[in-house]
Design an enzyme around this catalytic site. Structure first.
Site, PDB file in Angstrom:
ATOM      1  N   GLU A  17       0.834  -1.218   0.000  1.00  0.00           N
ATOM      2  CA  GLU A  17       0.000   0.000   0.000  1.00  0.00           C
ATOM      3  C   GLU A  17       0.864   1.262   0.000  1.00  0.00           C
ATOM      4  O   GLU A  17       1.853   1.347   0.712  1.00  0.00           O
ATOM      5  CB  GLU A  17      -0.904  -0.003   1.242  1.00  0.00           C
ATOM      6  N   THR A  48      -4.000   4.842  -1.339  1.00  0.00           N
ATOM      7  CA  THR A  48      -5.040   5.351  -0.430  1.00  0.00           C
ATOM      8  C   THR A  48      -5.730   6.585  -1.011  1.00  0.00           C
ATOM      9  O   THR A  48      -5.244   7.218  -1.945  1.00  0.00           O
ATOM     10  CB  THR A  48      -4.458   5.710   0.949  1.00  0.00           C
ATOM     11  N   TYR A  49      -6.871   6.911  -0.399  1.00  0.00           N
ATOM     12  CA  TYR A  49      -7.691   8.035  -0.845  1.00  0.00           C
ATOM     13  C   TYR A  49      -7.942   8.924   0.365  1.00  0.00           C
ATOM     14  O   TYR A  49      -8.342   8.422   1.431  1.00  0.00           O
ATOM     15  CB  TYR A  49      -9.024   7.484  -1.361  1.00  0.00           C
ATOM     16  N   GLY A 108     -14.478   5.550   5.167  1.00  0.00           N
ATOM     17  CA  GLY A 108     -13.583   6.635   5.566  1.00  0.00           C
ATOM     18  C   GLY A 108     -14.093   7.337   6.812  1.00  0.00           C
ATOM     19  O   GLY A 108     -15.170   7.026   7.328  1.00  0.00           O
ATOM     20  N   GLU A 169     -20.810  -6.154  14.881  1.00  0.00           N
ATOM     21  CA  GLU A 169     -19.786  -5.826  13.890  1.00  0.00           C
ATOM     22  C   GLU A 169     -19.656  -6.933  12.839  1.00  0.00           C
ATOM     23  O   GLU A 169     -19.538  -6.659  11.644  1.00  0.00           O
ATOM     24  CB  GLU A 169     -18.450  -5.598  14.578  1.00  0.00           C
ATOM     25  N   GLN A 187      -7.126  -4.325   8.778  1.00  0.00           N
ATOM     26  CA  GLN A 187      -6.369  -3.286   9.460  1.00  0.00           C
ATOM     27  C   GLN A 187      -5.062  -3.905   9.938  1.00  0.00           C
ATOM     28  O   GLN A 187      -5.005  -5.116  10.181  1.00  0.00           O
ATOM     29  CB  GLN A 187      -7.203  -2.799  10.666  1.00  0.00           C
TER      30      GLN A 187
HETATM   31  P1  FAD Z   1     -17.644   0.524   7.222  1.00  0.00           P
HETATM   32  O1  FAD Z   1     -17.436  -0.861   6.724  1.00  0.00           O
HETATM   33  O2  FAD Z   1     -18.690   1.321   6.619  1.00  0.00           O
HETATM   34  O3  FAD Z   1     -17.684   0.486   8.760  1.00  0.00           O
HETATM   35  C1  FAD Z   1     -17.918   1.695   9.497  1.00  0.00           C
HETATM   36  C2  FAD Z   1     -19.017   1.429  10.499  1.00  0.00           C
HETATM   37  O4  FAD Z   1     -20.241   1.132   9.814  1.00  0.00           O
HETATM   38  C3  FAD Z   1     -18.685   0.227  11.377  1.00  0.00           C
HETATM   39  O5  FAD Z   1     -19.144   0.516  12.653  1.00  0.00           O
HETATM   40  C4  FAD Z   1     -19.501  -0.892  10.721  1.00  0.00           C
HETATM   41  O6  FAD Z   1     -19.819  -1.907  11.657  1.00  0.00           O
HETATM   42  C5  FAD Z   1     -20.730  -0.125  10.243  1.00  0.00           C
HETATM   43  N1  FAD Z   1     -21.381  -0.769   9.099  1.00  0.00           N
HETATM   44  C6  FAD Z   1     -20.814  -1.272   7.956  1.00  0.00           C
HETATM   45  N2  FAD Z   1     -21.745  -1.811   7.164  1.00  0.00           N
HETATM   46  C7  FAD Z   1     -22.941  -1.635   7.809  1.00  0.00           C
HETATM   47  C8  FAD Z   1     -24.277  -1.987   7.497  1.00  0.00           C
HETATM   48  N3  FAD Z   1     -24.583  -2.607   6.357  1.00  0.00           N
HETATM   49  N4  FAD Z   1     -25.252  -1.656   8.372  1.00  0.00           N
HETATM   50  C9  FAD Z   1     -24.965  -1.021   9.538  1.00  0.00           C
HETATM   51  N5  FAD Z   1     -23.698  -0.667   9.894  1.00  0.00           N
HETATM   52  C10 FAD Z   1     -22.708  -0.963   9.033  1.00  0.00           C
HETATM   53  N6  FAD Z   1      -9.384   5.667   5.292  1.00  0.00           N
HETATM   54  C11 FAD Z   1      -9.224   6.664   4.391  1.00  0.00           C
HETATM   55  O7  FAD Z   1      -9.665   7.787   4.639  1.00  0.00           O
HETATM   56  N7  FAD Z   1      -8.628   6.453   3.173  1.00  0.00           N
HETATM   57  C12 FAD Z   1      -8.144   5.239   2.821  1.00  0.00           C
HETATM   58  O8  FAD Z   1      -7.599   5.074   1.728  1.00  0.00           O
HETATM   59  C13 FAD Z   1      -8.273   4.156   3.763  1.00  0.00           C
HETATM   60  N8  FAD Z   1      -7.825   2.921   3.462  1.00  0.00           N
HETATM   61  C14 FAD Z   1      -7.999   1.896   4.363  1.00  0.00           C
HETATM   62  C15 FAD Z   1      -7.565   0.608   4.008  1.00  0.00           C
HETATM   63  C16 FAD Z   1      -7.718  -0.441   4.897  1.00  0.00           C
HETATM   64  C17 FAD Z   1      -7.239  -1.832   4.485  1.00  0.00           C
HETATM   65  C18 FAD Z   1      -8.275  -0.219   6.186  1.00  0.00           C
HETATM   66  C19 FAD Z   1      -8.400  -1.340   7.167  1.00  0.00           C
HETATM   67  C20 FAD Z   1      -8.723   1.054   6.539  1.00  0.00           C
HETATM   68  C21 FAD Z   1      -8.598   2.116   5.629  1.00  0.00           C
HETATM   69  N9  FAD Z   1      -9.054   3.405   5.925  1.00  0.00           N
HETATM   70  C22 FAD Z   1      -8.911   4.425   5.012  1.00  0.00           C
HETATM   71  C23 FAD Z   1      -9.689   3.694   7.214  1.00  0.00           C
HETATM   72  C24 FAD Z   1     -11.218   3.440   7.176  1.00  0.00           C
HETATM   73  O9  FAD Z   1     -11.831   4.198   6.176  1.00  0.00           O
HETATM   74  C25 FAD Z   1     -11.781   3.829   8.548  1.00  0.00           C
HETATM   75  O10 FAD Z   1     -11.330   2.896   9.505  1.00  0.00           O
HETATM   76  C26 FAD Z   1     -13.297   4.011   8.642  1.00  0.00           C
HETATM   77  O11 FAD Z   1     -13.609   4.411   9.989  1.00  0.00           O
HETATM   78  C27 FAD Z   1     -14.106   2.763   8.390  1.00  0.00           C
HETATM   79  O12 FAD Z   1     -14.127   2.458   7.079  1.00  0.00           O
HETATM   80  P2  FAD Z   1     -14.825   1.102   6.567  1.00  0.00           P
HETATM   81  O13 FAD Z   1     -14.743   1.106   5.121  1.00  0.00           O
HETATM   82  O14 FAD Z   1     -14.343  -0.046   7.338  1.00  0.00           O
HETATM   83  O15 FAD Z   1     -16.312   1.434   7.002  1.00  0.00           O
END
Ligand code: FAD
Length: 305
Positions: A17, A48-49, A108, A169, A187
């Site tokens: 990454e 990343t974004y 994000g 979760e 993560q």
């Molecule tokens: P989600 O999967 O949407 O999770 C966020 C919350 O929503 C959680 O509490 C989850 O339980 C809940 N949720 C998910 N789906 C549902 C549903 N269907 N119904 C109800 N609740 C739901 N951040 C950046 O800004 N830029 C990046 O490029 C970036 N890259 C990353 C790459 C990786 C591999 C990882 C692990 C993290 C990255 N992050 C990045 C950080 C990430 O965006 C944050 O941790 C953010 O808080 C959560 O993103 P997520 O996509 O996991 O969100």
């Protein structure tokens, strides 16, 4: 290359990454790093974004440059927070037209200058909504590959702070996978047993897609603190903190400890049949190259066909 083809080709995937630098000079330095890592023939690299769109063009341009100038598949991250449906559609259309085969779909967090962002305004509430949207985009036939974009999402072995209820979760993760996800990148974590337990919990929840383990070799105390801030949920074990603390003023020693720790993690993960290892490189090649050399990973990475 579509991620499904990458999984068919590579029995164990290794991926790196990067984040897009903000200056021309930074971009040139990063490209040197990418060229060095290219020699290791990673399964893919991803970029990343900046949530809220702060790196929208930088991410796009870097992904495209890797796509054109390197032999490695490049995958953009895309976050939905502070973005409208129209904006997301524009970004997807641009990537599709340029032949980018995959997206890492994320929600994000609000960017630093929008900490009080009202999430109720977001058209996409979570990454599941984005996965569903990409699926609809794929079904519309707007991608040159008839399968459309391959889709990856984030997973959190130690849990995400937004969902204190760990059972809930997993239900949310399952929804995100069922919406059409091809693979999970976790993560970063420093205790492998957290990953093994996460993998088992996924299995119990009926999640069978590949799960790639996120590793970040610590190379400096500054980098470690920065990551502690960014990496939601990641726990730093006491043995690692003690080892790093012992050599506060010796940067080289901190780096040796960090690389040794990550090397041991990687070795054990391979022993436990990990489907892939994803290195958070922080735009440097040293640590990843050393781990490759120590473990002779080029032999593990041997491809079928
Ligand atoms: P989600 O999967 O949407 O999770 C966020 C919350 O929503 C959680 O509490 C989850 O339980 C809940 N949720 C998910 N789906 C549902 C549903 N269907 N119904 C109800 N609740 C739901 N951040 C950046 O800004 N830029 C990046 O490029 C970036 N890259 C990353 C790459 C990786 C591999 C990882 C692990 C993290 C990255 N992050 C990045 C950080 C990430 O965006 C944050 O941790 C953010 O808080 C959560 O993103 P997520 O996509 O996991 O969100």
């Amino acid at each position: 290359m579509h991620i499904q083809d990458i999984f068919a080709r590579d029995p164990t995937t290794f991926s790196f990454e990067f984040f897009p630098p903000k200056t021309e000079r930074g971009a040139e330095l990063l490209f040197d790093t990418i060229k060095q890592l290219d020699r290791l023939s990673p399964s893919f690299v991803d970029v990343t974004y900046g949530a809220g769109g702060s790196t929208r063009d930088l991410t796009h341009d870097l992904v495209l440059r890797i796509h054109r100038e390197s032999k490695t598949t490049s995958i953009p991250h895309l976050t939905t927070i502070c973005h409208s449906r129209t904006e997301i559609e524009e970004i997807l259309s641009r990537y599709a037209a340029e032949g980018i085969g995959n997206i890492l779909a994320l929600r994000g967090d609000p960017p630093r200058d929008a900490q009080n962002w009202d999430r109720t305004k977001d058209e996409f509430k979570n990454a599941t909504d984005l996965v569903k949207f990409i699926k609809t985009f794929n079904d519309s036939g707007m991608h040159p590959d008839s399968r459309g974009f391959g889709i990856g999402v984030a997973g959190f072995p130690e849990g995400h702070p937004d969902t204190p209820n760990r059972l809930e979760e997993m239900d949310n993760l399952k929804r995100k996978i069922d919406a059409g996800t091809d693979y999970i990148i976790t993560q970063l974590f420093f205790e492998n047993r957290d990953f093994y337990d996460f993998r088992e919990r996924c299995e119990l929840a009926g999640i069978t897609i590949p799960i790639l383990a996120g590793l970040m070799p610590i190379t400096s105390i500054v980098g470690m603190k920065r990551m502690a801030n960014l990496a939601a949920g990641a726990r730093f074990p006491s043995a690692l903190i003690r080892a790093v603390d012992r050599c506060q003023d010796d940067d080289e020693a901190v780096k040796r400890i960090g690389i040794h720790w990550a090397t041991q993690q990687c070795l054990q993960l391979l022993e436990h049949d990990v489907r892939g290892v994803h290195f958070y490189t922080l735009n440097h090649s040293d640590a990843t190259r050393q781990i490759y050399e120590t473990l002779a990973l080029e032999h593990v990475a041997q491809r079928s066909g």
